[in-house]
Design a protein around this motif. Structure first.
Motif, short mmCIF file in Angstrom:
data_model
loop_
_atom_site.label_atom_id
_atom_site.label_comp_id
_atom_site.label_asym_id
_atom_site.label_seq_id
_atom_site.Cartn_x
_atom_site.Cartn_y
_atom_site.Cartn_z
N GLN A 57 0.68 -1.36 -0.11
CA GLN A 57 0.18 0.14 0.18
C GLN A 57 0.95 1.46 -0.10
O GLN A 57 2.21 1.34 0.81
CB GLN A 57 -0.99 0.20 1.19
N GLY A 58 0.69 2.36 -0.99
CA GLY A 58 1.26 3.57 -0.86
C GLY A 58 0.68 4.77 -1.11
O GLY A 58 -0.92 5.07 -2.23
N GLU A 59 1.24 5.66 -1.72
CA GLU A 59 -0.01 6.76 -2.82
C GLU A 59 1.77 6.91 -3.84
O GLU A 59 2.53 6.91 -3.68
CB GLU A 59 0.21 7.98 -1.86
N THR A 60 0.67 7.44 -4.89
CA THR A 60 1.67 8.01 -5.91
C THR A 60 2.52 9.57 -5.67
O THR A 60 1.74 9.93 -5.87
CB THR A 60 1.31 7.49 -7.64
N VAL A 61 3.31 9.59 -5.85
CA VAL A 61 4.18 10.53 -6.39
C VAL A 61 4.19 11.42 -7.08
O VAL A 61 5.26 10.18 -8.04
CB VAL A 61 5.25 10.77 -4.43
N ARG A 62 4.35 12.63 -7.93
CA ARG A 62 4.10 13.21 -8.96
C ARG A 62 6.01 13.66 -9.32
O ARG A 62 5.74 14.69 -8.19
CB ARG A 62 4.00 12.95 -9.85
N ARG A 63 7.00 12.98 -9.83
CA ARG A 63 7.93 14.04 -9.43
C ARG A 63 8.28 15.18 -10.58
O ARG A 63 7.89 14.78 -12.28
CB ARG A 63 9.29 13.80 -10.03
N GLU A 64 8.33 16.00 -10.38
CA GLU A 64 8.53 17.43 -11.28
C GLU A 64 9.72 17.99 -11.14
O GLU A 64 10.61 17.97 -10.64
CB GLU A 64 7.48 18.53 -11.09
N ASP A 65 10.43 17.69 -12.71
CA ASP A 65 11.68 18.42 -12.98
C ASP A 65 12.03 20.14 -12.55
O ASP A 65 10.81 20.87 -12.72
CB ASP A 65 12.48 19.01 -14.46
N PRO A 66 13.36 20.69 -11.38
CA PRO A 66 12.53 21.88 -10.84
C PRO A 66 13.58 22.95 -11.91
O PRO A 66 14.45 22.11 -12.48
CB PRO A 66 13.74 21.86 -9.51
N GLU A 67 13.01 23.86 -11.50
CA GLU A 67 13.85 24.96 -13.31
C GLU A 67 15.37 25.17 -12.35
O GLU A 67 15.52 24.88 -11.21
CB GLU A 67 12.72 26.18 -12.91
N PRO A 68 16.09 25.09 -13.87
CA PRO A 68 17.18 25.81 -13.72
C PRO A 68 17.61 26.90 -12.60
O PRO A 68 16.74 27.98 -12.99
CB PRO A 68 17.70 25.52 -14.46
N GLY A 69 17.93 26.86 -11.49
CA GLY A 69 18.42 28.31 -10.69
C GLY A 69 18.38 28.44 -9.51
O GLY A 69 18.01 29.04 -8.82
N THR A 70 16.59 27.42 -9.62
CA THR A 70 16.25 28.00 -7.92
C THR A 70 16.57 27.39 -6.55
O THR A 70 15.99 27.26 -5.67
CB THR A 70 14.58 27.11 -8.65
N GLY A 71 17.81 25.85 -7.08
CA GLY A 71 18.30 25.23 -6.25
C GLY A 71 17.18 24.42 -5.38
O GLY A 71 17.62 24.03 -3.89
N THR A 72 16.36 23.60 -5.91
CA THR A 72 15.71 22.54 -5.59
C THR A 72 15.72 21.43 -5.56
O THR A 72 15.01 20.12 -5.81
CB THR A 72 13.95 23.07 -5.32
N GLY A 73 17.19 21.28 -6.86
CA GLY A 73 17.78 20.42 -6.74
C GLY A 73 18.00 18.30 -5.96
O GLY A 73 17.95 19.12 -4.65
N THR A 74 18.04 17.57 -6.54
CA THR A 74 18.73 16.26 -5.95
C THR A 74 19.81 16.80 -5.78
O THR A 74 20.37 15.60 -4.82
CB THR A 74 17.78 15.63 -6.08
N GLY A 75 20.43 17.04 -6.77
CA GLY A 75 21.76 16.82 -6.69
C GLY A 75 22.85 17.95 -5.33
O GLY A 75 21.98 19.05 -5.49
N THR A 76 24.06 17.91 -5.08
CA THR A 76 24.87 18.51 -4.77
C THR A 76 25.96 19.32 -5.47
O THR A 76 26.48 18.93 -6.65
CB THR A 76 25.67 17.92 -3.31
N GLN A 77 26.47 20.78 -5.54
CA GLN A 77 26.80 21.29 -6.10
C GLN A 77 27.78 22.09 -5.37
O GLN A 77 27.91 22.38 -4.03
CB GLN A 77 26.61 22.46 -6.84
N ASP A 78 29.35 21.96 -6.10
CA ASP A 78 30.64 21.56 -5.24
C ASP A 78 30.97 23.30 -5.49
O ASP A 78 31.15 23.80 -6.60
CB ASP A 78 31.77 20.66 -4.89
N THR A 79 31.76 24.40 -4.46
CA THR A 79 31.82 25.44 -5.35
C THR A 79 33.10 25.36 -4.93
O THR A 79 33.37 25.12 -3.76
CB THR A 79 30.85 26.66 -4.14
N PRO A 80 34.20 25.82 -5.49
CA PRO A 80 34.93 26.52 -5.26
C PRO A 80 35.35 27.33 -4.68
O PRO A 80 35.29 28.67 -4.45
CB PRO A 80 36.41 26.89 -6.65
N ARG A 81 36.45 26.86 -3.32
CA ARG A 81 36.81 28.24 -2.26
C ARG A 81 38.12 28.38 -2.07
O ARG A 81 38.95 27.39 -2.33
CB ARG A 81 36.18 27.77 -0.86
N GLY A 82 38.66 29.81 -2.42
CA GLY A 82 40.04 29.85 -2.77
C GLY A 82 39.86 31.09 -1.94
O GLY A 82 40.36 32.01 -1.69
#
Length: 82
Positions: A57-82
């Motif tokens: 038993q469960g429910e269906t969840v529809r995944r929508e692709d986030p818009e670029p630049g909104t910061g709601t993506g699933t991946g992590t980004q490494d920003t160079p520090r220096g």
């Protein structure tokens, strides 16, 4: 003098006093054994019914692709520090 029930109670108390250090370990291992037995019995019962479909038993969840630049993506980004 003493009856059988009184003698049994005295023996149980003496055994508990002498084995007080081992009781937590014994109860822990008894609990593990009970869980293993329960899971093996469930696996054997499920193996006996190969034609029965399993319904989860469960429910269906529809995944929508986030818009670029909104910061709601699933991946992590490494920003160079220096």
């Amino acid at each position: 003098m003493f009856g059988l029930s009184e003698l049994a109670i005295i023996l149980i108390v003496v055994a508990a006093v002498l084995a007080i250090k081992k009781l937590p370990e014994l109860t822990r291992s008894a609990g593990k054994s009970a869980r293993i037995l329960k899971s093996e019995a469930r696996a054997a019962r499920d193996a006996d019914e190969p034609g029965a479909p399993r319904v989860i038993q469960g429910e269906t969840v529809r995944r929508e692709d986030p818009e670029p630049g909104t910061g709601t993506g699933t991946g992590t980004q490494d920003t160079p520090r220096g």
